[in-house]
Scaffold this motif. Structure first.
Motif, PDB file in Angstrom:
ATOM      1  N   SER A  19       4.598 -22.081  33.770  1.00  0.00           N
ATOM      2  CA  SER A  19       4.940 -20.708  33.371  1.00  0.00           C
ATOM      3  C   SER A  19       3.797 -20.099  32.345  1.00  0.00           C
ATOM      4  CB  SER A  19       6.212 -20.555  32.717  1.00  0.00           C
ATOM      5  OG  SER A  19       6.502 -21.425  31.529  1.00  0.00           O
ATOM      6  N   THR A  20       3.550 -19.154  32.285  1.00  0.00           N
ATOM      7  CA  THR A  20       2.285 -18.525  31.553  1.00  0.00           C
ATOM      8  C   THR A  20       2.897 -18.419  30.378  1.00  0.00           C
ATOM      9  OG1 THR A  20       2.491 -16.403  32.468  1.00  0.00           O
ATOM     10  CG2 THR A  20       0.855 -17.862  33.352  1.00  0.00           C
ATOM     11  N   ASP A  21       4.153 -18.112  30.104  1.00  0.00           N
ATOM     12  CA  ASP A  21       4.844 -17.714  28.775  1.00  0.00           C
ATOM     13  C   ASP A  21       5.318 -19.103  28.264  1.00  0.00           C
ATOM     14  OD1 ASP A  21       4.210 -15.128  29.192  1.00  0.00           O
ATOM     15  OD2 ASP A  21       6.061 -14.607  30.250  1.00  0.00           O
ATOM     16  N   ALA A  22       5.156 -19.069  26.800  1.00  0.00           N
ATOM     17  CA  ALA A  22       5.840 -20.358  26.065  1.00  0.00           C
ATOM     18  C   ALA A  22       7.201 -20.131  26.171  1.00  0.00           C
ATOM     19  CB  ALA A  22       5.442 -20.459  24.516  1.00  0.00           C
ATOM     20  N   PRO A  23       7.992 -21.237  26.312  1.00  0.00           N
ATOM     21  CA  PRO A  23       7.674 -22.550  26.531  1.00  0.00           C
ATOM     22  C   PRO A  23       7.035 -22.772  27.836  1.00  0.00           C
ATOM     23  CG  PRO A  23       9.863 -22.577  26.491  1.00  0.00           C
ATOM     24  CD  PRO A  23       9.467 -21.355  26.249  1.00  0.00           C
ATOM     25  N   ALA A  53      -4.984 -32.328  31.696  1.00  0.00           N
ATOM     26  CA  ALA A  53      -5.111 -31.511  32.869  1.00  0.00           C
ATOM     27  C   ALA A  53      -5.598 -32.068  34.112  1.00  0.00           C
ATOM     28  CB  ALA A  53      -5.987 -30.085  32.477  1.00  0.00           C
ATOM     29  N   GLY A  54      -4.995 -32.131  35.278  1.00  0.00           N
ATOM     30  CA  GLY A  54      -5.577 -32.742  36.323  1.00  0.00           C
ATOM     31  C   GLY A  54      -4.996 -34.091  36.449  1.00  0.00           C
ATOM     32  N   ALA A  55      -4.635 -34.714  35.478  1.00  0.00           N
ATOM     33  CA  ALA A  55      -4.223 -36.202  35.542  1.00  0.00           C
ATOM     34  C   ALA A  55      -2.655 -36.401  35.610  1.00  0.00           C
ATOM     35  CB  ALA A  55      -4.460 -36.997  33.963  1.00  0.00           C
ATOM     36  N   GLU A  56      -2.430 -37.759  36.218  1.00  0.00           N
ATOM     37  CA  GLU A  56      -0.997 -37.975  36.708  1.00  0.00           C
ATOM     38  C   GLU A  56      -0.028 -38.061  35.498  1.00  0.00           C
ATOM     39  OE1 GLU A  56       1.294 -41.767  38.496  1.00  0.00           O
ATOM     40  OE2 GLU A  56      -0.785 -41.429  39.105  1.00  0.00           O
ATOM     41  N   ASP A  68       2.670 -38.483  43.211  1.00  0.00           N
ATOM     42  CA  ASP A  68       2.440 -38.213  42.152  1.00  0.00           C
ATOM     43  C   ASP A  68       2.528 -37.008  41.625  1.00  0.00           C
ATOM     44  OD1 ASP A  68       1.871 -40.895  41.933  1.00  0.00           O
ATOM     45  OD2 ASP A  68      -0.406 -40.911  42.379  1.00  0.00           O
ATOM     46  N   LEU A  69       2.723 -36.721  40.341  1.00  0.00           N
ATOM     47  CA  LEU A  69       2.648 -35.415  39.804  1.00  0.00           C
ATOM     48  C   LEU A  69       1.417 -35.253  38.758  1.00  0.00           C
ATOM     49  CD1 LEU A  69       6.455 -35.417  38.687  1.00  0.00           C
ATOM     50  CD2 LEU A  69       5.222 -34.051  40.579  1.00  0.00           C
ATOM     51  N   TYR A  70       0.783 -34.102  38.788  1.00  0.00           N
ATOM     52  CA  TYR A  70      -0.379 -33.758  38.240  1.00  0.00           C
ATOM     53  C   TYR A  70      -0.271 -32.578  37.218  1.00  0.00           C
ATOM     54  CZ  TYR A  70      -2.289 -36.858  41.558  1.00  0.00           C
ATOM     55  OH  TYR A  70      -2.507 -37.782  42.181  1.00  0.00           O
ATOM     56  N   ALA A  71      -0.623 -32.880  35.950  1.00  0.00           N
ATOM     57  CA  ALA A  71      -0.815 -31.987  34.707  1.00  0.00           C
ATOM     58  C   ALA A  71      -1.587 -30.644  35.097  1.00  0.00           C
ATOM     59  CB  ALA A  71      -0.787 -32.689  33.412  1.00  0.00           C
ATOM     60  N   PRO A  72      -0.871 -29.484  34.974  1.00  0.00           N
ATOM     61  CA  PRO A  72      -1.576 -28.474  35.110  1.00  0.00           C
ATOM     62  C   PRO A  72      -2.511 -27.964  33.978  1.00  0.00           C
ATOM     63  CG  PRO A  72       1.004 -27.862  34.767  1.00  0.00           C
ATOM     64  CD  PRO A  72       0.636 -29.269  34.925  1.00  0.00           C
ATOM     65  N   ILE A  73      -2.268 -28.442  32.746  1.00  0.00           N
ATOM     66  CA  ILE A  73      -2.858 -28.312  31.633  1.00  0.00           C
ATOM     67  C   ILE A  73      -2.664 -29.355  30.757  1.00  0.00           C
ATOM     68  CG2 ILE A  73      -2.744 -25.677  31.838  1.00  0.00           C
ATOM     69  CD1 ILE A  73      -0.617 -26.220  29.149  1.00  0.00           C
ATOM     70  N   SER A  74      -3.664 -29.462  29.715  1.00  0.00           N
ATOM     71  CA  SER A  74      -3.565 -30.560  28.922  1.00  0.00           C
ATOM     72  C   SER A  74      -2.991 -30.131  27.575  1.00  0.00           C
ATOM     73  CB  SER A  74      -5.232 -31.047  28.144  1.00  0.00           C
ATOM     74  OG  SER A  74      -5.769 -31.246  29.190  1.00  0.00           O
ATOM     75  N   GLY A  75      -2.210 -31.312  26.965  1.00  0.00           N
ATOM     76  CA  GLY A  75      -1.468 -30.781  25.707  1.00  0.00           C
ATOM     77  C   GLY A  75      -0.204 -31.799  25.488  1.00  0.00           C
ATOM     78  N   GLU A  76       0.793 -31.711  24.569  1.00  0.00           N
ATOM     79  CA  GLU A  76       1.799 -32.595  24.134  1.00  0.00           C
ATOM     80  C   GLU A  76       3.040 -32.098  24.902  1.00  0.00           C
ATOM     81  OE1 GLU A  76       4.439 -33.705  20.314  1.00  0.00           O
ATOM     82  OE2 GLU A  76       2.217 -32.767  19.933  1.00  0.00           O
ATOM     83  N   VAL A  77       3.609 -32.913  25.458  1.00  0.00           N
ATOM     84  CA  VAL A  77       4.829 -32.755  26.054  1.00  0.00           C
ATOM     85  C   VAL A  77       5.977 -32.437  24.824  1.00  0.00           C
ATOM     86  CG1 VAL A  77       6.880 -33.897  27.466  1.00  0.00           C
ATOM     87  CG2 VAL A  77       4.413 -34.413  28.005  1.00  0.00           C
ATOM     88  N   THR A  78       6.489 -31.376  24.910  1.00  0.00           N
ATOM     89  CA  THR A  78       7.506 -31.038  23.934  1.00  0.00           C
ATOM     90  C   THR A  78       8.967 -31.147  24.583  1.00  0.00           C
ATOM     91  OG1 THR A  78       7.391 -28.607  24.584  1.00  0.00           O
ATOM     92  CG2 THR A  78       5.893 -29.564  22.539  1.00  0.00           C
ATOM     93  N   ALA A  79       9.103 -31.414  25.625  1.00  0.00           N
ATOM     94  CA  ALA A  79      10.523 -31.423  26.062  1.00  0.00           C
ATOM     95  C   ALA A  79      10.549 -31.982  27.456  1.00  0.00           C
ATOM     96  CB  ALA A  79      11.350 -29.994  26.340  1.00  0.00           C
ATOM     97  N   GLY A 109      -5.970 -22.914  25.377  1.00  0.00           N
ATOM     98  CA  GLY A 109      -5.350 -21.952  26.229  1.00  0.00           C
ATOM     99  C   GLY A 109      -6.193 -21.782  27.386  1.00  0.00           C
ATOM    100  N   ASP A 110      -7.207 -21.861  27.671  1.00  0.00           N
ATOM    101  CA  ASP A 110      -8.119 -21.635  28.749  1.00  0.00           C
ATOM    102  C   ASP A 110      -7.850 -22.476  29.963  1.00  0.00           C
ATOM    103  OD1 ASP A 110      -9.667 -19.816  27.219  1.00  0.00           O
ATOM    104  OD2 ASP A 110     -11.469 -21.315  26.655  1.00  0.00           O
ATOM    105  N   ASP A 111      -7.063 -23.624  29.763  1.00  0.00           N
ATOM    106  CA  ASP A 111      -6.478 -24.301  30.824  1.00  0.00           C
ATOM    107  C   ASP A 111      -5.818 -23.472  31.990  1.00  0.00           C
ATOM    108  OD1 ASP A 111      -7.672 -26.771  29.869  1.00  0.00           O
ATOM    109  OD2 ASP A 111      -5.701 -27.715  29.444  1.00  0.00           O
ATOM    110  N   LEU A 112      -4.929 -22.855  31.561  1.00  0.00           N
ATOM    111  CA  LEU A 112      -4.137 -21.989  32.486  1.00  0.00           C
ATOM    112  C   LEU A 112      -5.280 -21.111  33.277  1.00  0.00           C
ATOM    113  CD1 LEU A 112      -1.135 -20.480  29.956  1.00  0.00           C
ATOM    114  CD2 LEU A 112      -1.208 -21.971  31.996  1.00  0.00           C
TER     115      LEU A 112
END
Length: 126
Positions: A19-23, A53-56, A68-79, A109-112
């Motif tokens: 989703s482009t909106d937080a969270p 981003a791009g990693a499993e 496998d599932l790949y992260a769309p962006i880099s960051g911290e898992v909050t939930a 923020g540019d990852d999106l």
């Protein structure tokens, strides 16, 4: 066949959405859950882990395949959607709602911007 592709999301070519909106919720697309068939198991990271981003980041297992599932962006898992551990079929029933997988606090923020908008993703799966 027509698949649900909500406009408020961005997509990876490997069929993950965010989703482009937080969270910033992450899951797999309607197309992906259809291709997989009945989902029977989901493996996800722990809250507090960092994804790239791009990693499993996890695995989804269906009666047909393990993917496998790949992260769309880099960051911290909050939930993490813990309901999926007992009810993995939520991924099939509602991939953009109750079947979400995790939430990420973006590192950049540019990852999106590197992901496909809904219109381009629709063209990819048609």
């Amino acid at each position: 066949m027509s698949f649900d592709v909500p406009d408020g999301n961005r997509y990876r070519e490997s069929h993950e959405w965010i989703s482009t909106d937080a969270p910033h919720r992450v899951g797999i697309s309607d197309f992906a859950q259809d291709e997989l068939g009945d989902v029977v198991f989901v493996e996800l990271p722990e809250v507090g882990e960092t994804v790239e981003a791009g990693a499993e980041f996890g695995v989804v297992e269906s009666i047909k395949a393990v993917s496998d599932l790949y992260a769309p962006i880099s960051g911290e898992v909050t939930a993490v959607n813990e309901a999926l551990f007992d009810e993995p079929e939520l991924v099939n029933e509602d991939p953009f709602g109750d079947g979400w997988m995790l939430e990420i606090d973006p590192a950049d923020g540019d990852d999106l911007d590197a992901l496909l908008p809904a219109e381009e993703y629709r063209e990819q799966i048609e």
